[in-house]
Design an enzyme around this catalytic site. Structure first.
Site, PDB file in Angstrom:
ATOM      1  N   LYS A  11     -38.817 -80.380  18.618  1.00  0.00           N
ATOM      2  CA  LYS A  11     -40.092 -79.656  18.716  1.00  0.00           C
ATOM      3  C   LYS A  11     -41.002 -80.302  19.759  1.00  0.00           C
ATOM      4  CE  LYS A  11     -42.011 -82.455  14.958  1.00  0.00           C
ATOM      5  NZ  LYS A  11     -42.398 -82.486  13.534  1.00  0.00           N
ATOM      6  N   TYR A  61     -66.311 -93.872  36.196  1.00  0.00           N
ATOM      7  CA  TYR A  61     -67.454 -93.207  35.542  1.00  0.00           C
ATOM      8  C   TYR A  61     -68.127 -94.104  34.515  1.00  0.00           C
ATOM      9  CZ  TYR A  61     -65.556 -88.818  37.409  1.00  0.00           C
ATOM     10  OH  TYR A  61     -65.103 -87.821  38.216  1.00  0.00           O
TER      11      TYR A  61
HETATM   12  C1  LIG Z   1     -41.477 -83.594  13.060  1.00  0.00           C
HETATM   13  C2  LIG Z   1     -40.654 -83.405  11.858  1.00  0.00           C
HETATM   14  C3  LIG Z   1     -39.543 -84.243  11.608  1.00  0.00           C
HETATM   15  C4  LIG Z   1     -39.251 -85.478  12.415  1.00  0.00           C
HETATM   16  O1  LIG Z   1     -40.174 -86.480  12.059  1.00  0.00           O
HETATM   17  P1  LIG Z   1     -40.083 -87.951  12.682  1.00  0.00           P
HETATM   18  O2  LIG Z   1     -41.104 -88.725  11.936  1.00  0.00           O
HETATM   19  O3  LIG Z   1     -40.422 -87.812  14.126  1.00  0.00           O
HETATM   20  O4  LIG Z   1     -38.698 -88.408  12.467  1.00  0.00           O
HETATM   21  C5  LIG Z   1     -38.730 -83.936  10.539  1.00  0.00           C
HETATM   22  N1  LIG Z   1     -39.008 -82.871   9.736  1.00  0.00           N
HETATM   23  C6  LIG Z   1     -40.078 -82.082   9.934  1.00  0.00           C
HETATM   24  C7  LIG Z   1     -40.341 -80.968   9.000  1.00  0.00           C
HETATM   25  C8  LIG Z   1     -40.943 -82.320  10.979  1.00  0.00           C
HETATM   26  O5  LIG Z   1     -42.004 -81.526  11.167  1.00  0.00           O
END
Ligand SMILES: *Cc1c(COP(=O)(O)O)cnc(C)c1O
Length: 392
Positions: free
Chosen positions: A41, A273
């Site tokens: 993702k 800045y």
């Molecule tokens: C993002 C996510 C993961 C992976 O989590 P990590 O902590 O990066 O291993 C697994 N399951 C779900 C539902 C997630 O949203």
């Protein structure tokens, strides 16, 4: 593509696909009896979804996981085969596209079950769904009180041939805090809720709850499948639990920039800045041409680390939208020399974790927010996954 690696780019994120593949193998060794879902993702946590998905599959990941259906559909459109699951739906779907792309679609409540069964009826095809239990994260998923209705209605839809319940699953709240009482409580509830569904007649192909910390440190959470994200990118899910090397992991992303300018400056010069940094005496300043538009956290103003000419330096003053300044204390590298913001850390460069500490956040956010203006350049990997070259 090696000519890209040496191209004189303003800035680039080098993505070491060989490290990614070694991390997949290492994580598999932590959970040898479970199937492996590579979580890709958010553009593979900023690493580039399609090349990462290809490399992870070539290293043995049977499943790919995304949050949104759009991400999952993009994987299919790019030709990725096999199982793809996505879990963040809103009313409106797109369920029909998900069915036609053979996605495994998470269902957390009755509204989603109604929409997916309607889409299945329209398309004349069976939808693959996975029922998500809220075992104590208190976020997405079906709470225990609503579970019997969801299970009953899913089984009814399955009996009509509209859906197949391929999985039962959940997600942890505190798996990165060893011994946190919620871990055992969530596991008990997961066993109860999956057990109930199975008694009622659900025959899940996979039951799963383990994220990166679960995969690495809690063997009792592996069930039929593990879903690591951050660990696959070589970052420790929790620095208190161990370093990447402790877990046999290697950071995948290195962020580099070419110095845009090196100049002599007098003492008493206000820098960037707000003049939050003033040169303490005559010195040299380097301009690093990346800023918060590239994902460099503004919260790391005055604290972010960077390796220039073999020495660790610190951001001087504010991080601006496109650039920041470093006080080199009289050193005179040439414009065009390399600044390494982070990498694996074994040649003196900072790590994404160091930036997380500097900015008061977690390394997940550092890599995920590297902006689209920074080209991703792929190196390593054993099957040419980098053939698209730069870009995400
Ligand atoms: C993002 C996510 C993961 C992976 O989590 P990590 O902590 O990066 O291993 C697994 N399951 C779900 C539902 C997630 O949203």
């Amino acid at each position: 593509m090696n000519e890209n690696v040496t191209a004189p780019l303003r800035a680039r994120a080098e993505i070491d696909l060989a490290a990614l593949q070694a991390n997949v193998r290492s994580l598999r060794a932590h959970a040898p009896s479970a199937a492996f879902m590579a979580v890709v993702k958010a553009d593979a946590y900023g690493h580039g979804m399609i090349p990462v998905a290809r490399a992870a599959k070539a290293a043995g990941a049977e499943w790919l996981g995304t949050a949104t259906p759009e991400e999952a559909l993009e994987l299919r459109a790019a030709g990725l085969t096999g199982r793809i699951m996505c879990w963040l739906w809103v009313p409106g779907g797109p369920w029909r596209a998900g069915i036609e792309a053979d996605l495994d679609m998470s269902v957390s409540g009755m509204w989603a079950l109604r929409e997916v069964t309607a889409a299945a009826r329209e398309s004349g095809r069976t939808a693959r769904i996975q029922l998500k239990a809220d075992t104590g994260l208190g976020r997405n998923g079906c709470l225990p009180a609503d579970w019997p209705e969801l299970v009953r209605e899913a089984l009814a839809a399955q009996a009509e041939g509209l859906v197949t319940v391929t999985g039962l699953w959940s997600h942890f709240a505190c798996a990165d805090e060893p011994g946190h009482p919620s871990i055992a409580a969530q596991l008990d509830r997961f066993r109860e809720m999956t057990g109930y569904a199975e008694q009622q007649g659900v025959t899940p192909e996979v039951r799963h709850i383990a994220n990166s910390p679960g995969t690495l440190t809690l063997p009792g959470t592996h069930f039929d499948l593990v879903r690591p994200g951050i660990a696959m990118y070589g970052i420790s899910p929790s620095p208190e639990l161990g370093t990447p090397a402790d877990f046999g992991l290697r950071p995948v992303m290195s962020l580099k920039a070419s110095l845009a300018l090196v100049k002599h400056a007098p003492g008493g010069l206000g820098v960037s800045y707000g003049h939050h940094y003033v040169t303490p005496g005559p010195t040299t300043l380097a301009l690093v041409p990346v800023g918060y538009a590239d994902g460099i956290p503004r919260h790391a103003s005055g604290t972010g680390p960077v390796l220039i000419g073999g020495k660790r330096r610190t951001v001087a003053g504010r991080v601006a939208m496109d650039q920041f300044v470093v006080d080199l204390g009289g050193d005179e590298p040439a414009a065009g020399d390399e600044a390494v913001l982070f990498g694996p850390g074994d040649t003196g460069e900072p790590t994404a974790e160091d930036w997380a500490v500097a900015a008061g956040t977690i390394a997940y956010e550092i890599v995920t927010r590297i902006g689209s203006r920074v080209p991703r350049v792929y190196t390593g990997g054993d099957h040419g996954a980098g053939r698209e070259g730069a870009g995400t």
